[in-house]
Motif scaffolding. Sequence first.
Motif, PDB file in Angstrom:
ATOM      1  N   MET A 205       0.909  -1.262  -0.149  1.00 46.90           N
ATOM      2  CA  MET A 205       0.116  -0.082   0.131  1.00 46.90           C
ATOM      3  C   MET A 205       0.778   1.340   0.053  1.00 46.90           C
ATOM      4  O   MET A 205       0.573   2.119  -0.662  1.00 46.90           O
ATOM      5  CB  MET A 205      -1.047  -0.119   1.300  1.00 46.90           C
ATOM      6  N   ARG A 206       2.004   1.151   0.854  1.00 47.17           N
ATOM      7  CA  ARG A 206       2.940   2.383   0.758  1.00 47.17           C
ATOM      8  C   ARG A 206       3.581   2.693  -0.436  1.00 47.17           C
ATOM      9  O   ARG A 206       3.543   3.600  -0.878  1.00 47.17           O
ATOM     10  CB  ARG A 206       3.852   2.000   1.980  1.00 47.17           C
ATOM     11  N   PHE A 207       3.935   1.582  -0.951  1.00 48.79           N
ATOM     12  CA  PHE A 207       4.397   1.549  -2.555  1.00 48.79           C
ATOM     13  C   PHE A 207       3.504   2.132  -3.351  1.00 48.79           C
ATOM     14  O   PHE A 207       3.869   3.039  -4.387  1.00 48.79           O
ATOM     15  CB  PHE A 207       4.998   0.147  -2.892  1.00 48.79           C
ATOM     16  N   THR A 208       2.239   1.869  -3.424  1.00 45.92           N
ATOM     17  CA  THR A 208       1.249   2.553  -4.197  1.00 45.92           C
ATOM     18  C   THR A 208       0.955   3.911  -3.980  1.00 45.92           C
ATOM     19  O   THR A 208       1.118   4.669  -4.893  1.00 45.92           O
ATOM     20  CB  THR A 208      -0.006   1.547  -4.166  1.00 45.92           C
ATOM     21  N   LEU A 209       0.935   4.269  -2.730  1.00 41.58           N
ATOM     22  CA  LEU A 209       0.822   5.613  -2.414  1.00 41.58           C
ATOM     23  C   LEU A 209       2.070   6.569  -2.797  1.00 41.58           C
ATOM     24  O   LEU A 209       1.941   7.602  -3.443  1.00 41.58           O
ATOM     25  CB  LEU A 209       0.698   5.889  -0.837  1.00 41.58           C
ATOM     26  N   ASN A 210       3.380   5.932  -2.596  1.00 45.46           N
ATOM     27  CA  ASN A 210       4.482   6.686  -3.079  1.00 45.46           C
ATOM     28  C   ASN A 210       4.337   6.918  -4.709  1.00 45.46           C
ATOM     29  O   ASN A 210       4.818   7.906  -5.146  1.00 45.46           O
ATOM     30  CB  ASN A 210       5.595   5.947  -2.964  1.00 45.46           C
ATOM     31  N   ARG A 211       3.866   5.844  -5.245  1.00 48.35           N
ATOM     32  CA  ARG A 211       3.634   5.964  -6.825  1.00 48.35           C
ATOM     33  C   ARG A 211       2.891   7.137  -7.302  1.00 48.35           C
ATOM     34  O   ARG A 211       2.974   7.897  -8.146  1.00 48.35           O
ATOM     35  CB  ARG A 211       3.594   4.498  -7.442  1.00 48.35           C
ATOM     36  N   LEU A 212       1.651   7.057  -6.497  1.00 44.87           N
ATOM     37  CA  LEU A 212       0.581   8.129  -6.668  1.00 44.87           C
ATOM     38  C   LEU A 212       1.188   9.423  -6.423  1.00 44.87           C
ATOM     39  O   LEU A 212       0.631  10.325  -7.088  1.00 44.87           O
ATOM     40  CB  LEU A 212      -0.637   7.533  -6.002  1.00 44.87           C
ATOM     41  N   THR A 213       1.858   9.739  -5.334  1.00 48.30           N
ATOM     42  CA  THR A 213       2.431  10.931  -5.238  1.00 48.30           C
ATOM     43  C   THR A 213       3.530  11.182  -6.218  1.00 48.30           C
ATOM     44  O   THR A 213       3.324  12.335  -6.554  1.00 48.30           O
ATOM     45  CB  THR A 213       3.026  10.785  -3.625  1.00 48.30           C
ATOM     46  N   LEU A 214       4.022  10.221  -6.686  1.00 49.49           N
ATOM     47  CA  LEU A 214       5.116  10.587  -7.753  1.00 49.49           C
ATOM     48  C   LEU A 214       4.332  11.285  -9.157  1.00 49.49           C
ATOM     49  O   LEU A 214       4.761  12.346  -9.685  1.00 49.49           O
ATOM     50  CB  LEU A 214       6.121   9.438  -8.075  1.00 49.49           C
ATOM     51  N   TYR A 215       3.429  10.417  -9.347  1.00 53.09           N
ATOM     52  CA  TYR A 215       2.640  10.887 -10.605  1.00 53.09           C
ATOM     53  C   TYR A 215       1.942  11.992 -10.460  1.00 53.09           C
ATOM     54  O   TYR A 215       1.778  12.863 -11.440  1.00 53.09           O
ATOM     55  CB  TYR A 215       1.652   9.646 -10.961  1.00 53.09           C
ATOM     56  N   SER A 216       1.307  12.536  -9.229  1.00 53.36           N
ATOM     57  CA  SER A 216       0.747  13.482  -8.836  1.00 53.36           C
ATOM     58  C   SER A 216       1.710  14.875  -9.035  1.00 53.36           C
ATOM     59  O   SER A 216       1.248  15.742  -9.551  1.00 53.36           O
ATOM     60  CB  SER A 216      -0.063  13.505  -7.685  1.00 53.36           C
ATOM     61  N   LEU A 217       2.797  14.666  -8.385  1.00 49.70           N
ATOM     62  CA  LEU A 217       3.689  15.801  -8.365  1.00 49.70           C
ATOM     63  C   LEU A 217       4.284  16.000  -9.896  1.00 49.70           C
ATOM     64  O   LEU A 217       4.315  17.101 -10.288  1.00 49.70           O
ATOM     65  CB  LEU A 217       4.930  15.302  -7.659  1.00 49.70           C
ATOM     66  N   LEU A 218       4.600  15.030 -10.729  1.00 50.15           N
ATOM     67  CA  LEU A 218       4.919  14.982 -12.152  1.00 50.15           C
ATOM     68  C   LEU A 218       3.725  15.679 -12.811  1.00 50.15           C
ATOM     69  O   LEU A 218       4.215  16.502 -13.785  1.00 50.15           O
ATOM     70  CB  LEU A 218       5.321  13.953 -12.892  1.00 50.15           C
ATOM     71  N   CYS A 219       2.901  15.462 -12.968  1.00 53.62           N
ATOM     72  CA  CYS A 219       1.485  16.174 -13.578  1.00 53.62           C
ATOM     73  C   CYS A 219       1.470  17.523 -13.411  1.00 53.62           C
ATOM     74  O   CYS A 219       1.149  18.396 -14.107  1.00 53.62           O
ATOM     75  CB  CYS A 219      -0.019  15.239 -13.181  1.00 53.62           C
ATOM     76  N   LEU A 220       1.695  17.777 -12.067  1.00 49.73           N
ATOM     77  CA  LEU A 220       1.708  18.951 -11.435  1.00 49.73           C
ATOM     78  C   LEU A 220       2.560  20.092 -12.188  1.00 49.73           C
ATOM     79  O   LEU A 220       2.447  21.088 -12.458  1.00 49.73           O
ATOM     80  CB  LEU A 220       1.514  19.415  -9.800  1.00 49.73           C
ATOM     81  N   LEU A 221       3.768  19.444 -12.098  1.00 50.53           N
ATOM     82  CA  LEU A 221       4.914  19.989 -12.909  1.00 50.53           C
ATOM     83  C   LEU A 221       4.844  20.178 -14.121  1.00 50.53           C
ATOM     84  O   LEU A 221       5.060  21.166 -14.677  1.00 50.53           O
ATOM     85  CB  LEU A 221       6.120  19.063 -12.287  1.00 50.53           C
ATOM     86  N   LEU A 222       4.181  19.154 -14.824  1.00 44.78           N
ATOM     87  CA  LEU A 222       4.020  19.469 -16.249  1.00 44.78           C
ATOM     88  C   LEU A 222       3.044  20.557 -16.616  1.00 44.78           C
ATOM     89  O   LEU A 222       3.480  21.350 -17.602  1.00 44.78           O
ATOM     90  CB  LEU A 222       3.322  18.119 -16.624  1.00 44.78           C
ATOM     91  N   VAL A 223       1.846  20.548 -15.798  1.00 48.33           N
ATOM     92  CA  VAL A 223       1.059  21.681 -15.994  1.00 48.33           C
ATOM     93  C   VAL A 223       1.443  23.268 -15.795  1.00 48.33           C
ATOM     94  O   VAL A 223       1.517  24.109 -16.605  1.00 48.33           O
ATOM     95  CB  VAL A 223      -0.379  21.413 -15.011  1.00 48.33           C
ATOM     96  N   THR A 224       2.299  23.024 -14.609  1.00 51.37           N
ATOM     97  CA  THR A 224       3.290  24.192 -14.438  1.00 51.37           C
ATOM     98  C   THR A 224       3.970  24.681 -15.444  1.00 51.37           C
ATOM     99  O   THR A 224       3.824  25.977 -15.882  1.00 51.37           O
ATOM    100  CB  THR A 224       3.923  24.093 -13.020  1.00 51.37           C
ATOM    101  N   LEU A 225       4.890  23.745 -16.025  1.00 50.88           N
ATOM    102  CA  LEU A 225       5.703  24.168 -17.024  1.00 50.88           C
ATOM    103  C   LEU A 225       4.926  24.596 -18.331  1.00 50.88           C
ATOM    104  O   LEU A 225       5.409  25.695 -19.098  1.00 50.88           O
ATOM    105  CB  LEU A 225       6.681  22.936 -17.458  1.00 50.88           C
ATOM    106  N   PHE A 226       3.680  23.976 -18.545  1.00 47.66           N
ATOM    107  CA  PHE A 226       3.063  24.110 -19.660  1.00 47.66           C
ATOM    108  C   PHE A 226       2.537  25.891 -19.466  1.00 47.66           C
ATOM    109  O   PHE A 226       2.573  26.610 -20.441  1.00 47.66           O
ATOM    110  CB  PHE A 226       1.870  23.150 -19.848  1.00 47.66           C
ATOM    111  N   ILE A 227       2.145  25.982 -18.624  1.00 48.56           N
ATOM    112  CA  ILE A 227       1.790  27.612 -18.258  1.00 48.56           C
ATOM    113  C   ILE A 227       3.004  28.391 -18.267  1.00 48.56           C
ATOM    114  O   ILE A 227       2.639  29.621 -18.982  1.00 48.56           O
ATOM    115  CB  ILE A 227       0.933  27.545 -17.091  1.00 48.56           C
ATOM    116  N   VAL A 228       3.960  28.120 -17.869  1.00 50.54           N
ATOM    117  CA  VAL A 228       5.078  29.055 -17.727  1.00 50.54           C
ATOM    118  C   VAL A 228       5.627  29.103 -18.972  1.00 50.54           C
ATOM    119  O   VAL A 228       5.904  30.430 -19.447  1.00 50.54           O
ATOM    120  CB  VAL A 228       6.203  28.449 -16.826  1.00 50.54           C
ATOM    121  N   ASN A 229       5.616  28.337 -20.179  1.00 52.80           N
ATOM    122  CA  ASN A 229       6.010  28.452 -21.332  1.00 52.80           C
ATOM    123  C   ASN A 229       5.401  29.558 -22.147  1.00 52.80           C
ATOM    124  O   ASN A 229       5.431  30.130 -23.171  1.00 52.80           O
ATOM    125  CB  ASN A 229       6.055  26.950 -22.098  1.00 52.80           C
ATOM    126  N   ILE A 230       3.753  29.290 -21.878  1.00 51.34           N
ATOM    127  CA  ILE A 230       3.001  30.295 -22.595  1.00 51.34           C
ATOM    128  C   ILE A 230       3.142  31.681 -22.183  1.00 51.34           C
ATOM    129  O   ILE A 230       3.037  32.898 -22.801  1.00 51.34           O
ATOM    130  CB  ILE A 230       1.547  30.018 -22.145  1.00 51.34           C
TER     131      ILE A 230
END
Length: 342
Positions: A1-26
């Motif tokens: 369960m901990r591994f799943t939560l860690n992976r979910l956290t990683l994906y969430s942070l990366l998605c947030l970073l992706l959206v942030t960089l997308f907006i910053v580039n505009i």
Amino acid sequence: MRFTLNRLTLYSLLCLLLVTLFIVNILFGSVSIPIKEAWRLIWETDPALEKWQVIIRTTRIPQTVTALFAGMSLAVSGLLLQTLFKNPLASPSIMGITSGAGLGVAFVTLFTGSASAFGFYGHMAVISGAMLGAMGVLGIILVCSNWIKNNVMLLIIGIMVSYLANSIISLLSFYASAEGIVSYVMWGMGNFTAVSRASMPYFIGFSLFGLIISIFLIKPLNAFLLGERYAQNLGIPILRSRFIMLLTTGLLTAIATAFCGPISFIGLAVPHISRLLSRSSNHNHLLPLTILLGGIVTLFCNFCTVAFTSGTVIPINVITPLMGAPVILYVIINQKRSTDFS
């Protein structure tokens, strides 16, 4: 369960970073526009700020979308090649696939002057030329892989094919018109500004098609990690799966190269960053992570092309080696240490 939560956290942070960089580039570019006004012009129309609105809507947004999909395509191409050939240094550029695509583009641009002058048909000619060149190199590598089982030798063959393609390009340049040479040189610098709003649907459509196919290849990719004999025992059609992997790699590389030029190091470095973050070789997690990181890295590199300049844009291939080379050096050194202690 901990591994799943860690992976979910990683994906969430990366998605947030992706959206942030997308907006910053505009919001940021070579032309200074107040952040508040740039954000408003994304959603609203203001005739009083027509020049800024044109920059935002016809330049920055298409450029940002292009960087996103080109990065995803090249990163997935590198992952497919590294898994298929079991070679950590395999990538579209190292294996000569990018040079093959460049050779196809050279045939089109050097003898037509500027393919963009022919509109839709010109873009399709460039894409077709890049696709044929990329698939030609892939065909050579595939034939050689049936004779040569040494991955290092296959890597050397790819490098030699790349030199041969570059030599032919130089020969074509010698006989080409001045307009054709200028067009090809500008293309060869690599940039994400060549995709117009009119050609954007074709670029996104071809890229999405290749990315979706790669998702359906997850099971064969995991099977190939354990060897072709094991994959065959699992009922995986070896020849057909290998052909589809190479065809998908050729499509993704050709599309990104045709529209954006030969972008280096993305296909080589991003899959390794994905492995370091996921600590897994399971493509169920590795492939989605590579897609996300491919977009993140190219968006960051695209931002760097304008972040440290005023009114000018640095070629993208100046930035990508600064990002990719340290990663590859780390992988090589780390593998050598593992070998020394084994």
